[in-house]
Write a protein that holds these residues in place. Sequence first.
Motif, short mmCIF file in Angstrom:
data_model
loop_
_atom_site.label_atom_id
_atom_site.label_comp_id
_atom_site.label_asym_id
_atom_site.label_seq_id
_atom_site.Cartn_x
_atom_site.Cartn_y
_atom_site.Cartn_z
N PHE A 260 0.84 -1.20 0.00
CA PHE A 260 0.00 0.00 0.00
C PHE A 260 0.87 1.25 0.00
O PHE A 260 0.62 2.20 -0.74
N THR A 261 1.91 1.26 0.83
CA THR A 261 2.80 2.43 0.87
C THR A 261 3.55 2.59 -0.46
O THR A 261 3.73 3.72 -0.93
N CYS A 262 3.97 1.47 -1.05
CA CYS A 262 4.64 1.54 -2.36
C CYS A 262 3.71 2.15 -3.41
O CYS A 262 4.12 3.01 -4.21
N ALA A 263 2.46 1.68 -3.41
CA ALA A 263 1.50 2.15 -4.41
C ALA A 263 1.14 3.62 -4.21
O ALA A 263 0.88 4.34 -5.19
N MET A 264 1.11 4.09 -2.97
CA MET A 264 0.83 5.51 -2.72
C MET A 264 1.85 6.37 -3.44
O MET A 264 1.50 7.37 -4.10
N ARG A 316 16.56 -8.87 0.19
CA ARG A 316 15.37 -8.17 -0.29
C ARG A 316 14.97 -6.99 0.59
O ARG A 316 14.63 -5.93 0.09
N ARG A 317 14.99 -7.19 1.89
CA ARG A 317 14.40 -6.19 2.79
C ARG A 317 15.08 -4.83 2.69
O ARG A 317 14.41 -3.80 2.53
N TRP A 318 16.42 -4.81 2.82
CA TRP A 318 17.11 -3.52 2.85
C TRP A 318 17.06 -2.83 1.49
O TRP A 318 17.00 -1.60 1.40
N HIS A 319 17.09 -3.61 0.40
CA HIS A 319 16.94 -3.00 -0.92
C HIS A 319 15.59 -2.28 -1.04
O HIS A 319 15.51 -1.15 -1.53
N LEU A 320 14.53 -2.95 -0.58
CA LEU A 320 13.20 -2.34 -0.64
C LEU A 320 13.11 -1.12 0.27
O LEU A 320 12.56 -0.08 -0.11
N ALA A 321 13.66 -1.24 1.48
CA ALA A 321 13.60 -0.11 2.42
C ALA A 321 14.36 1.10 1.88
O ALA A 321 13.89 2.24 1.97
N VAL A 322 15.54 0.86 1.31
CA VAL A 322 16.32 1.97 0.74
C VAL A 322 15.58 2.62 -0.42
O VAL A 322 15.54 3.86 -0.53
N LEU A 414 2.89 12.13 1.04
CA LEU A 414 3.32 10.90 0.37
C LEU A 414 4.71 10.49 0.83
O LEU A 414 5.00 9.30 0.99
N SER A 415 5.59 11.45 1.04
CA SER A 415 6.93 11.14 1.55
C SER A 415 6.86 10.45 2.90
O SER A 415 7.57 9.47 3.16
N GLY A 416 5.99 10.94 3.77
CA GLY A 416 5.82 10.32 5.08
C GLY A 416 5.30 8.90 4.97
O GLY A 416 5.72 8.01 5.74
N VAL A 417 4.39 8.65 4.03
CA VAL A 417 3.87 7.30 3.82
C VAL A 417 4.99 6.35 3.39
O VAL A 417 5.08 5.21 3.85
N LEU A 418 5.88 6.82 2.50
CA LEU A 418 6.98 5.98 2.04
C LEU A 418 7.95 5.67 3.19
O LEU A 418 8.48 4.54 3.29
N VAL A 419 8.21 6.64 4.05
CA VAL A 419 9.06 6.39 5.22
C VAL A 419 8.42 5.33 6.12
O VAL A 419 9.09 4.42 6.62
N ALA A 420 7.10 5.44 6.31
CA ALA A 420 6.40 4.45 7.12
C ALA A 420 6.53 3.06 6.51
O ALA A 420 6.67 2.06 7.22
N GLY A 421 6.49 3.00 5.18
CA GLY A 421 6.67 1.72 4.50
C GLY A 421 8.03 1.11 4.76
O GLY A 421 8.16 -0.10 4.99
N ALA A 422 9.08 1.95 4.74
CA ALA A 422 10.43 1.46 5.01
C ALA A 422 10.53 0.91 6.43
O ALA A 422 11.16 -0.15 6.66
#
Length: 436
Positions: A260-264, A316-322, A414-422
Motif C-alpha cells: 500500500f505504501t509503495c502504491a501511494m 530483499r528487505r534492505w533494498h526495498l527499504a532503501v 506521500l513522503s511520510g507514507v513511504l518512510v512508514a513503509g520502510a
Amino acid sequence: MTTLASGLGGDATADFENRTYARVTWRLIPFLFLCYVVAYLDRVNVGFAKLQMLSSLQWSDSIYGLGAGLFFVGYFLFEVPSNLLLYRYGARRWIARIMISWAILSGLTAFVTTPAAFYVLRFLLGVAEAGFFPGIILYLTYWYPAHRRGRITALFMTAIPISGVVGGPLSGWILGSFGSTGGWAGWQWLFVLEALPSLLVGVMVLYYLDDGIASARWLDDRQKTLLQDNIRSDAVGKLDHSIAAAFSNGKIWVMCGIYFTCAMGNYGISFWLPSLIQAAGIRSLLSVGLLSAIPFAVGAVSMVLFARSADRRLERRWHLAVALLVGAVGLSLSALFGQQAFLAIAALSFASAGIMSLAPLFWSLPTAFLGGAAAATGIALINSVANLAGFVSPFLIGWIKDQTHSTAIGLYLLSGVLVAGAVLVIGAVPARLVNR
C-alpha cells in the motif's frame, strides 16, 4: 532437475539450464512487456488528459482526483475473483479478455461530458483491468523459480517507466496536434488513439501466449522436464492452502500494508507528474510530455539495477527499504523546489529512481512463500488492497490542492507514507522469510 542432471555433466547442465531459461525469457518477456506498456498507458493517460480535460469540461481537481481514483475501487472489488478465474481457465484467454475489454472502455472515456459518466467509466475500467498485473505475476511463477524471478519481474516491470518514456511525448504530441481535428478536443483523441494498441495486443494474446510449460510447443521434452522439475523443487515449503486460509494469513496482510505504501508513491508520480512539471513553469504540452519522460527513464534504469543487486546478494528487505527512502527524499525535494523547473525535474527523477524500483523488489517477497491457490489468492489480495492507494493518493492530492492551491503538502504527505513503509519492511518482515 535431478533426473536431467543425471544424464549431463555439471557444466553441461548449467549451460543447458541457462540456454533454456534464455529461450523462455525471449519468448515471454518482450511480449508481456508490450502488454504492460499498453496497459499502463491506458491506466494513467488520464493524467495527461487532465491538462485539457478539466478546463474543457469545467471540472475541479477534486473531480479529477476522485475519477482517477475510482478506477482502483473497481480494481479492488474484482481483482481476487479475476485472478482465480485466470488460475482456473488459463492465462491466454483471460489476459486477452482483460485487454480487449479495457481497451474499449478506455476509448469510451473520450465521450464523457459529466462527472458521473467519468466516474462510472473509470470504475468500469478498473473492473475490466482487475487481475491483469497479479495474473502476470502469477503466470511468471509457472515458469521461473524464486531465485530467477526477481530480475525477470524487474525486466517485465520496466514497462511502467518505459510506458512513461513513450507515453509522455506521445500524449503531449496528441494533445498539441489533434485539437479540434474532426470536431474533437485533443484529450478526446488521446483516449481513442491510445486505446487502439491495447485492443490489437489483446487479440494477439490469444494466438501467442501458452497457459504453461506443458502446452509450450516451442520447447522440447528435455527443456520442459528441466523447467517443471525446477518449479516443483521451488514449491517445496511454500503455502498452498485453501483460498480462505490466504485471507487469514498474517504474513499476507503485512505484505498488503507494505505494498500500500509503495502504491501511494507510485500513483502520486503517475497521476500528477504532468501537472507537477507544468506547475514548475513548463507551458508547452509537447515539452511537458518530453520532460516527463526523464523521470521515467531514470526509474527504468534504477529498477533494473536495484533488482540485479537484490538477486546477486540474495537480500530483499534492505533494498526495498532503501528504495522507499529514496522515493521519500525525492518527493520532498520536488515539493521544496516545485517552482524551479530544473531542480523540480531533478528531484522528480530522484523520486522516480526509488519509487519505480519498489514493485519488482516487493514482489520477490510474497512469491517466495506462496504457492498454488494460495499464490493466486494471496497475490491478488495484496495487489487489490494495496491498489486502494490508487484511489486514496490522487483523490487526496487533488483535494489538498483544491484546499491549499498547492501540491506541496500532498507530496510531503506521500513522503511520510513511504518512510512508514520502510519502517514496516525492516520491522515486520523476517530476513529468513524472503532472503534466498
